[in-house]
Design an enzyme around this catalytic site. Structure first.
Site, PDB file in Angstrom:
ATOM      1  N   GLY A 174       0.851  -1.202   0.000  1.00  0.00           N
ATOM      2  CA  GLY A 174       0.000   0.000   0.000  1.00  0.00           C
ATOM      3  C   GLY A 174       0.882   1.245   0.000  1.00  0.00           C
ATOM      4  N   ALA A 175       2.049   1.128  -0.655  1.00  0.00           N
ATOM      5  CA  ALA A 175       3.090   2.154  -0.525  1.00  0.00           C
ATOM      6  C   ALA A 175       2.792   3.460  -1.253  1.00  0.00           C
ATOM      7  CB  ALA A 175       4.418   1.584  -1.019  1.00  0.00           C
ATOM      8  N   THR A 176       1.740   3.454  -2.082  1.00  0.00           N
ATOM      9  CA  THR A 176       1.399   4.707  -2.766  1.00  0.00           C
ATOM     10  C   THR A 176       0.128   5.311  -2.165  1.00  0.00           C
ATOM     11  OG1 THR A 176       0.149   3.444  -4.380  1.00  0.00           O
ATOM     12  CG2 THR A 176       2.416   4.009  -4.981  1.00  0.00           C
ATOM     13  N   GLY A 177      -0.418   4.666  -1.152  1.00  0.00           N
ATOM     14  CA  GLY A 177      -1.710   5.084  -0.576  1.00  0.00           C
ATOM     15  C   GLY A 177      -1.588   6.307   0.321  1.00  0.00           C
ATOM     16  N   LEU A 196      -2.225   6.682   3.601  1.00  0.00           N
ATOM     17  CA  LEU A 196      -1.534   6.513   4.881  1.00  0.00           C
ATOM     18  C   LEU A 196      -0.017   6.549   4.676  1.00  0.00           C
ATOM     19  CD1 LEU A 196      -2.022   5.814   7.974  1.00  0.00           C
ATOM     20  CD2 LEU A 196      -1.424   3.477   7.332  1.00  0.00           C
ATOM     21  N   ARG A 214       1.726   7.976   2.249  1.00  0.00           N
ATOM     22  CA  ARG A 214       2.259   9.285   1.856  1.00  0.00           C
ATOM     23  C   ARG A 214       2.131  10.311   2.986  1.00  0.00           C
ATOM     24  NH1 ARG A 214       0.118  11.916  -2.022  1.00  0.00           N
ATOM     25  NH2 ARG A 214      -1.898  10.959  -1.630  1.00  0.00           N
ATOM     26  N   ASP A 222       0.607  -6.867  -8.133  1.00  0.00           N
ATOM     27  CA  ASP A 222      -0.816  -7.090  -7.909  1.00  0.00           C
ATOM     28  C   ASP A 222      -0.889  -8.169  -6.832  1.00  0.00           C
ATOM     29  OD1 ASP A 222      -3.394  -7.894  -7.839  1.00  0.00           O
ATOM     30  OD2 ASP A 222      -3.620  -8.215  -9.997  1.00  0.00           O
ATOM     31  N   HIS A 225      -3.038   2.896  16.204  1.00  0.00           N
ATOM     32  CA  HIS A 225      -2.101   4.024  16.290  1.00  0.00           C
ATOM     33  C   HIS A 225      -2.287   4.833  17.578  1.00  0.00           C
ATOM     34  CE1 HIS A 225      -5.364   6.567  14.656  1.00  0.00           C
ATOM     35  NE2 HIS A 225      -4.684   7.606  15.064  1.00  0.00           N
ATOM     36  N   HIS A 245      -9.551   2.085  19.143  1.00  0.00           N
ATOM     37  CA  HIS A 245      -8.865   3.121  19.930  1.00  0.00           C
ATOM     38  C   HIS A 245      -9.493   3.324  21.312  1.00  0.00           C
ATOM     39  CE1 HIS A 245      -7.291   3.662  16.021  1.00  0.00           C
ATOM     40  NE2 HIS A 245      -8.189   4.521  15.570  1.00  0.00           N
TER      41      HIS A 245
HETATM   42  C1  BG6 Z   1      -8.704   6.375  12.481  1.00  0.00           C
HETATM   43  C2  BG6 Z   1     -10.124   6.451  11.999  1.00  0.00           C
HETATM   44  O1  BG6 Z   1      -8.424   5.086  12.964  1.00  0.00           O
HETATM   45  O2  BG6 Z   1      -8.504   7.335  13.520  1.00  0.00           O
HETATM   46  C3  BG6 Z   1     -10.464   7.856  11.525  1.00  0.00           C
HETATM   47  O3  BG6 Z   1     -10.313   5.539  10.934  1.00  0.00           O
HETATM   48  C4  BG6 Z   1     -10.133   8.871  12.600  1.00  0.00           C
HETATM   49  O4  BG6 Z   1     -11.825   7.951  11.156  1.00  0.00           O
HETATM   50  C5  BG6 Z   1      -8.714   8.669  13.124  1.00  0.00           C
HETATM   51  O5  BG6 Z   1     -10.271  10.166  12.038  1.00  0.00           O
HETATM   52  C6  BG6 Z   1      -8.460   9.562  14.325  1.00  0.00           C
HETATM   53  O6  BG6 Z   1      -7.110   9.532  14.657  1.00  0.00           O
HETATM   54  P1  BG6 Z   1      -6.417  10.761  15.390  1.00  0.00           P
HETATM   55  O7  BG6 Z   1      -5.027  10.290  15.632  1.00  0.00           O
HETATM   56  O8  BG6 Z   1      -6.498  11.931  14.437  1.00  0.00           O
HETATM   57  O9  BG6 Z   1      -7.206  11.023  16.634  1.00  0.00           O
END
Ligand code: BG6
EC number: 1.1.1.49
Length: 482
Positions: free
Chosen positions: A13-16, A18, A20, A90, A175, A237
């Site tokens: 997904g290196a050109t996507g 996230l 970039r 691909d 994340h 999250h």
């Molecule tokens: C992502 C969601 O996991 O987290 C997004 O898919 C959301 O919809 C984003 O905007 C929020 O992350 P952060 O770090 O900006 O709070």
């Protein structure tokens, strides 16, 4: 655990978007600060038919667009781009993987893979990697969400990955775990004596977790409409924030001890009662003073997808009996804010007279973004001679992390997570049993919605969500922290 640093990084997904926007700028930052080995090579792969030079040019432009001005340094960027290579692929077909292996060359010193592709490509990608000898003992794999959209589909993905990689080489990314202040919750709780003795149903009245956003769909129409706020934000999250806030003290700061404690919390979540969850969808309104369209107009279609969810969760164990955890998240809300609020209980008896009023119970606010701080609201005496009795006032004890650590560079979550992946530290990655516990709980909520034909309530863009979300806490005598 396999914790030897890899000297090859392979990005799917290196050109996507996230890649970039986040991944390559993060890798650049690690490069610029000398945090990755000089011989680390970074390979990108995606469907586009680019060669190395064209990929470097694309990433050069992305760095220009997404790096903060003060981070741009022409010499560093040029050096960084030389680490990059590209192989078109691909991933749905096994054939191309042999060429990929040839391009990668010698990976005997270890390789880390970062998979950020559409979920339907997970399985074929894993098979392709295996077929080309790219899933050996010294290869670890990072997986970016979405990892399925319910328990069953996430199990399918997890099984497919497990067929090629053992759990100690799988790095599931959330994340939020890479955010500085999220880790700071652990430091606050377990590196200080003063909070933990009160951190239970005896000392805490309730907990609030808010992740509010001002953005709307951001062009992710298909994905978001199939997902909704519960699965996009709560399943991952917010439940991770809850787990870190509620878990028992782990014996060590290591991947096994921390994840063992988190999963116990996630498994202790009580199935929700239908009255304990509110969903919403934004209508036209104003955000930060600018008029914005409603969700259905943004989407250009009819939809029952929730862009907001508020709920009252319970952790059924000894520590948290009777302590509600109120969670809310949504798009197009009044402001961007992520925080955990710990509301302590009232003092058992006030020694001060009527004039002082009832002491306001202590509150700890852990703000993750946009600012980073920890603020403890305490009662203090107003200065004066107090002829008619002491006057009390609530004042903040502030620890601004941004100020206290002004000289330390603020790093975005992916810098840490990519470095941990390259170095093989799983502490801030989500283990399979955690994901499964998260999905089981979320699937049960979605079942309630189906069984009761729940439709989201509308709320004006720029507000704090539908009024039912306010009623959810107010009927317990609790107000959302605003
Ligand atoms: C992502 C969601 O996991 O987290 C997004 O898919 C959301 O919809 C984003 O905007 C929020 O992350 P952060 O770090 O900006 O709070």
């Amino acid at each position: 655990m396999n914790s030897h640093p890899s000297n090859t990084l392979l990005l799917f997904g290196a050109t996507g978007d996230l890649a970039r926007r986040m991944l390559l700028p993060s890798l650049y930052a690690l490069h610029a600060d000398g945090l990755i080995a000089k011989d680390l090579r970074i390979f990108g792969t995606a469907r586009s038919g680019l060669n190395d030079a064209e990929y470097r040019e694309m990433i050069g432009e992305a760095l220009h667009e997404f790096l903060p001005e003060e981070r741009k340094n022409a010499a560093n960027i040029a050096q960084f781009l030389e680490r990059l290579f590209y192989q078109p692929l691909d991933a749905s077909k096994t054939e191309g993987f042999a060429d990929l292996a040839e391009k990668l060359g010698d990976i005997s010193s270890g390789m880390s893979i970062f998979l950020s592709t559409a979920p339907f490509l997970f399985e074929p990608t894993i098979k392709g990697l295996q077929s080309a000898g790219l899933a050996g003992d010294n290869v670890r794999i990072g997986l970016e969400k979405p990892l399925g959209n319910d328990f069953a589909s996430s199990t399918e993905i997890n099984d497919a990955v497990a067929a090629a990689f053992p759990e100690d080489r799988i790095f599931r990314i959330d994340h939020y775990l890479g955010k500085e202040t999220v880790q700071n919750i652990l430091a606050l709780r377990f590196a200080n004596m003063m909070f933990e003795p009160l951190w239970n149903a005896g000392g805490i009245d309730h907990v609030q977790i808010t992740v509010s956003e001002v953005v709307g769909l951001e062009g992710r129409h298909g994905f978001y409409d199939d997902t909704g706020a519960l699965r996009d934000m709560v399943q991952n999250h917010m439940l991770q924030l809850l787990a870190i806030t509620a878990m028992e003290p782990p014996a060590n700061y290591d991947a096994t001890a921390i994840r063992d404690e988190k999963v116990k919390v996630l498994r202790s979540l009580r199935a929700l009662d239908p009255a304990e969850v509110v969903t919403g969808q934004y209508e036209a309104g104003a955000v930060n003073g600018a008029a914005v369209e409603g969700y259905l107009t943004d989407l250009g279609d009819q939809s029952n997808t929730e862009t907001f969810v508020a709920l009252k969760a319970h952790v059924d164990n000894w520590r948290w009996q009777g302590v509600p955890f109120y969670l809310r998240t949504g798009k197009r809300l009044a402001e961007r804010r992520s925080e955990v609020v710990i509301q302590f209980k009232d003092v058992p008896h006030s020694i001060f007279g009527d004039r002082s009023g009832k002491p306001i119970a202590n509150r700890l606010v852990i703000r993750l973004q946009p600012e980073e701080y920890v603020r403890l609201q305490v009662m203090a005496k107003e200065p004066g001679l107090d002829r008619d009795g002491i006057v009390l006032r609530e004042v903040p004890l502030d620890l601004s992390l941004t100020q206290a650590f002004a000289s330390a560079r603020r790093r975005i979550a992916y810098e840490r997570l990519l470095l941990d992946l390259i170095e093989g530290d799983q502490t801030l990655f989500v283990r399979r049993d955690e994901v499964e516990a998260q999905w089981s709980w979320v699937d049960a909520i979605r079942k309630i919605w189906t069984d009761h034909a729940v439709a989201p309530k509308s709320y004006g863009a720029g507000s704090w969500g539908p009024s039912a979300a306010i009623a959810l806490t107010e009927r317990d005598g609790v107000s959302w922290h605003e």
